[in-house]
Motif scaffolding. Structure first.
Motif, mmCIF file in Angstrom:
data_model
loop_
_atom_site.group_PDB
_atom_site.id
_atom_site.type_symbol
_atom_site.label_atom_id
_atom_site.label_comp_id
_atom_site.label_asym_id
_atom_site.label_seq_id
_atom_site.Cartn_x
_atom_site.Cartn_y
_atom_site.Cartn_z
ATOM 1 N N LEU A 59 0.847 -1.188 0.000
ATOM 2 C CA LEU A 59 0.000 0.000 0.000
ATOM 3 C C LEU A 59 0.885 1.243 0.000
ATOM 4 O O LEU A 59 1.639 1.490 0.937
ATOM 5 N N ASP A 60 0.789 2.029 -1.066
ATOM 6 C CA ASP A 60 1.583 3.256 -1.208
ATOM 7 C C ASP A 60 0.670 4.451 -0.977
ATOM 8 O O ASP A 60 -0.173 4.791 -1.802
ATOM 9 N N ASP A 66 10.240 8.592 -4.584
ATOM 10 C CA ASP A 66 10.954 7.759 -3.612
ATOM 11 C C ASP A 66 10.184 6.476 -3.302
ATOM 12 O O ASP A 66 10.754 5.388 -3.254
ATOM 13 N N SER A 67 8.877 6.604 -3.075
ATOM 14 C CA SER A 67 8.076 5.412 -2.781
ATOM 15 C C SER A 67 7.996 4.495 -3.997
ATOM 16 O O SER A 67 7.992 3.265 -3.864
ATOM 17 N N ALA A 68 7.947 5.084 -5.212
ATOM 18 C CA ALA A 68 7.921 4.266 -6.424
ATOM 19 C C ALA A 68 9.225 3.468 -6.569
ATOM 20 O O ALA A 68 9.218 2.294 -6.978
ATOM 21 N N ALA A 69 10.356 4.104 -6.226
ATOM 22 C CA ALA A 69 11.636 3.389 -6.291
ATOM 23 C C ALA A 69 11.693 2.262 -5.262
ATOM 24 O O ALA A 69 12.215 1.175 -5.530
ATOM 25 N N LEU A 70 11.126 2.498 -4.077
ATOM 26 C CA LEU A 70 11.098 1.461 -3.048
ATOM 27 C C LEU A 70 10.214 0.288 -3.492
ATOM 28 O O LEU A 70 10.568 -0.881 -3.296
ATOM 29 N N ILE A 71 9.086 0.602 -4.089
ATOM 30 C CA ILE A 71 8.207 -0.457 -4.612
ATOM 31 C C ILE A 71 8.931 -1.259 -5.686
ATOM 32 O O ILE A 71 8.819 -2.495 -5.751
#
Length: 374
Positions: A59-60, A66-71
């Motif tokens: 869940l983003d 940054d969150s897209a890179a972590l996903i």
């Protein structure tokens, strides 16, 4: 005929008789040859302590670069299968339906907090299986650490990211089969050695054939040796089948000496045979003898030898009991020889304990048999 030849002739005759009895009994062949093959296939392919391809609901709430890179780090990880969700309720429903093993939740202020050096990510795992939950938590740290190393926050730019380089000794493939198969060999020898021989003398009592041997010149030691040799050979055949299966089916490395491996296996097989013969001598019922052998050998070898469960995680009282169990020392020996090599400090100590147990059990069996045959 010279006097020294007579005992060997009697042992040879009784051994041939027992061998023919084994060959005529389909159950002995099944337990001695077919059962080890089934056991190593079922345990080898069906039992695994590895956790692979964990499914997580991701869940983003931040929707930033940054969150897209972590996903992306989670999606590229070989340990995870990612299912994107739009709400916490949807993620919870997947976990409850057993369609996901955990939840990774990225908070709405993740990017801002990350650049200030205080970001947090919530990882929720299904704790129904505590072992799997711990492994999942360790797995989740991998993609997060990999992403943070390539995208350092403002707070860590001055010093740069710290990278941890791991190395796993003795089991570089991180495959639980390398740990389980040597213990499985101990289990097979336990079944063949103790379970089959537990019914040998009891069967003679039930069929009334033992009384006929009382009138012969046979001595108790000759009688026991003739019972021991065929099942010893059968046990070594079962061990060899397991060793071949471990080599060619599961590719278990053998880092120690092959001759030492066979020596350890033969000593432990003598221990198992000694237990079975002692039980069979004391109990004149095949059913009762088989149940006692199962309780004294198979179940402890399965649960209290270190075959599956780590002995250090057991209560101190139970851990103390394991020192009286031969399977504990055999599992330690085979795992050490296979994975670590000829570690003398481990091998000779445990092998000495097994040899002492074998001598004690065989001596006790002979003593009890002499009393019954006199």
């Amino acid at each position: 005929m010279q006097a020294w030849q007579a005992p060997w002739r009697r042992i040879g005759a009784l051994t041939r008789k027992e061998t023919r009895q084994i060959l005529r009994d389909p159950s002995s062949i099944a337990i001695g040859i077919v059962f080890p093959l089934m056991l190593i296939l079922l345990f080898g392919y069906g039992l695994s302590l590895d956790v692979t391809r964990v499914t997580v609901a991701l869940l983003d709430n931040d929707h930033s670069s940054d969150s897209a890179a972590l996903i992306g780090a989670f999606r590229l990880s070989p340990d995870f299968t990612v299912t994107a969700v739009q709400s916490l309720q949807a993620a919870t429903a997947l976990v409850l339906d057993r369609k996901a093993d955990g939840i990774v939740q990225i908070p709405a202020d993740f990017s801002r907090r990350w650049h200030s050096g205080e970001a947090q990510i919530q990882v929720v795992v299904n704790g129904t299986d505590a072992n799997q939950a711990r492994i999942m938590q360790a797995y989740a740290a991998g993609p997060i650490a990999e992403w943070s190393a390539t995208a350092p926050s403002a707070a860590s730019l001055a010093a740069g990211p710290a990278i941890v380089v791991n190395r796993m000794w003795f089991n570089e493939a991180n495959d639980s089969h390398f740990f389980l198969v040597p213990g499985l060999m101990v289990l097979v020898m336990t079944i063949i050695g103790a379970f089959l021989t537990a019914m040998v003398i009891a069967r003679e009592w039930e069929r009334g054939t033992l009384e006929a041997l009382f009138v012969t010149p046979m001595r108790p030691a000759e009688f026991l040796v003739s019972k021991l040799l065929p099942y010893f050979a059968l046990g070594m055949i079962g061990f060899a089948l397991c060793m071949l299966a471990g080599q060619f089916l599961f590719h278990i490395p053998l880092r120690g000496s092959l001759s030492l491996l066979f020596l350890v296996s033969m000593v432990y097989l003598l221990v198992a045979l000694g237990i079975g013969l002692l039980v069979s001598t004391l109990v004149k019922s095949q059913f009762l003898a088989s149940q006692l052998a199962m309780m004294l050998t198979f179940l402890p070898a399965m649960m209290l030898s270190g075959f599956i469960y780590d002995l250090r995680s057991m209560p101190a009282f139970i851990r103390g009991i394991t020192y009286a169990l031969p399977a504990r020392y055999a599992v330690t020996l085979l795992q050490t020889i296979y994975l670590a090599g000829d570690v003398r400090g481990v091998i000779w100590l445990n092998l000495s304990v097994l040899a002492a147990m074998a001598a004690l059990l065989l001596a006790a069996t002979r003593l009890v048999t002499r009393k019954q045959l006199s």
